[in-house]
Enzyme design. Sequence first.
Site, PDB file in Angstrom:
ATOM      1  CG  ASP A   1      -2.153  -0.890   0.999  1.00  0.00           C
ATOM      2  OD1 ASP A   1      -2.517  -1.130  -0.162  1.00  0.00           O
ATOM      3  OD2 ASP A   1      -2.734  -1.352   1.998  1.00  0.00           O
ATOM      4  N   GLY A   2       1.975   1.240   0.715  1.00  0.00           N
ATOM      5  CA  GLY A   2       2.844   2.411   0.748  1.00  0.00           C
ATOM      6  C   GLY A   2       3.389   2.755  -0.624  1.00  0.00           C
TER       7      GLY A   2
ATOM      8  CG  ASN B   1      -4.303   5.659   2.874  1.00  0.00           C
ATOM      9  OD1 ASN B   1      -5.267   5.318   2.204  1.00  0.00           O
ATOM     10  ND2 ASN B   1      -3.455   4.787   3.373  1.00  0.00           N
ATOM     11  CG  ASP B   2      -3.560   8.404   6.990  1.00  0.00           C
ATOM     12  OD1 ASP B   2      -2.459   8.828   6.615  1.00  0.00           O
ATOM     13  OD2 ASP B   2      -3.723   7.238   7.417  1.00  0.00           O
TER      14      ASP B   2
ATOM     15  CG  ASP C   1      -0.748   8.429  22.555  1.00  0.00           C
ATOM     16  OD1 ASP C   1      -0.557   9.157  23.557  1.00  0.00           O
ATOM     17  OD2 ASP C   1      -0.594   7.196  22.567  1.00  0.00           O
TER      18      ASP C   1
ATOM     19  CB  THR D   1      -8.841  -0.251   5.240  1.00  0.00           C
ATOM     20  OG1 THR D   1      -8.170   0.361   4.127  1.00  0.00           O
ATOM     21  CG2 THR D   1     -10.301  -0.446   4.906  1.00  0.00           C
TER      22      THR D   1
ATOM     23  CE1 TYR E   1      -1.925   4.687  14.275  1.00  0.00           C
ATOM     24  CE2 TYR E   1      -1.052   6.689  13.273  1.00  0.00           C
ATOM     25  CZ  TYR E   1      -1.202   5.870  14.371  1.00  0.00           C
ATOM     26  OH  TYR E   1      -0.619   6.229  15.563  1.00  0.00           O
TER      27      TYR E   1
END
Length: 283
Positions: A72-73, A145-146, A173, A184, A186
């Site tokens: 995915d990365g 993604n995020d 955190d 889907t 982190y």
Amino acid sequence: MKKIVLTPNPYRDRNFKYVTLADKLLREAGLETRICLAFDVDRSFELPDNVVLTELNHELRDADLLVCFGGDGTILHASKAATKAGIPVLGVNIGTMGFMAELESSELKELRRLADDDFSVEPRMMLHVRAEHEGRVILEEDALNDAVITKVARVVQMSVQGDGVDMMSFSGDGLIVCTPTGSTAYSMSAGGPLVEPAAQNIVLTPICAHDMQTRAIVTSADREITVQLARTGRKNAFLSVDGGKAVRLSSGDRITIRRSEHVTRLLRLTGRSFFEIIQNKFR
């Protein structure tokens, strides 16, 4: 479909086993191909000398599709180049989970269908992330993604607003702000909801909030999310977009997140549904 650019992750596709097989299959189907690297490789790493590599951005100018080989990365990284070039991307999983990948490495024969235009294209919303320090922009980038705000060793205090209205204030955190595609990743591990990728939403998932009432929130994609950092203590917080290089954040810094004007287009061959993928990946 005429010209296809293939981008392997050489650390996963050792000796370019899968990319060379895909290259052969596509050429036999009458398609033009090029093999490029999507990122720089350490000089000590030996690349196969029997594969001709060309420059990615140059080849993408007249390409019809980018096929990425990795996890995915790798697909996230390569998809940015594809989105910038205005072409769809197809992922072949040579990683672990591979939620974004359409094919597994054992399904390369499916690539022959590209010659007959036997596929569909699925748009995925992106986020535009902008971070400011004392009025100066320190990061501005799109995320598929995020965007993740985290603190090392100690907690970070922050307040979050949606269209200027208070949504949550907490110590913890950190915070994950993600797209349905990123739900889907982190965010899921931090207890966030799974959202079907075709949905148009922004998901906010606190990371280990020190507050019993702070929970993940799913908003409309049209909301503008603003995160204001309060006291960070002696150590700084950090912001990373799609797992990229993190930038340092300080007390008072402001992060604004909204729907991006850009859309990543993922190419679909198999017709597998999101729910089927979830069941297979977690089985």
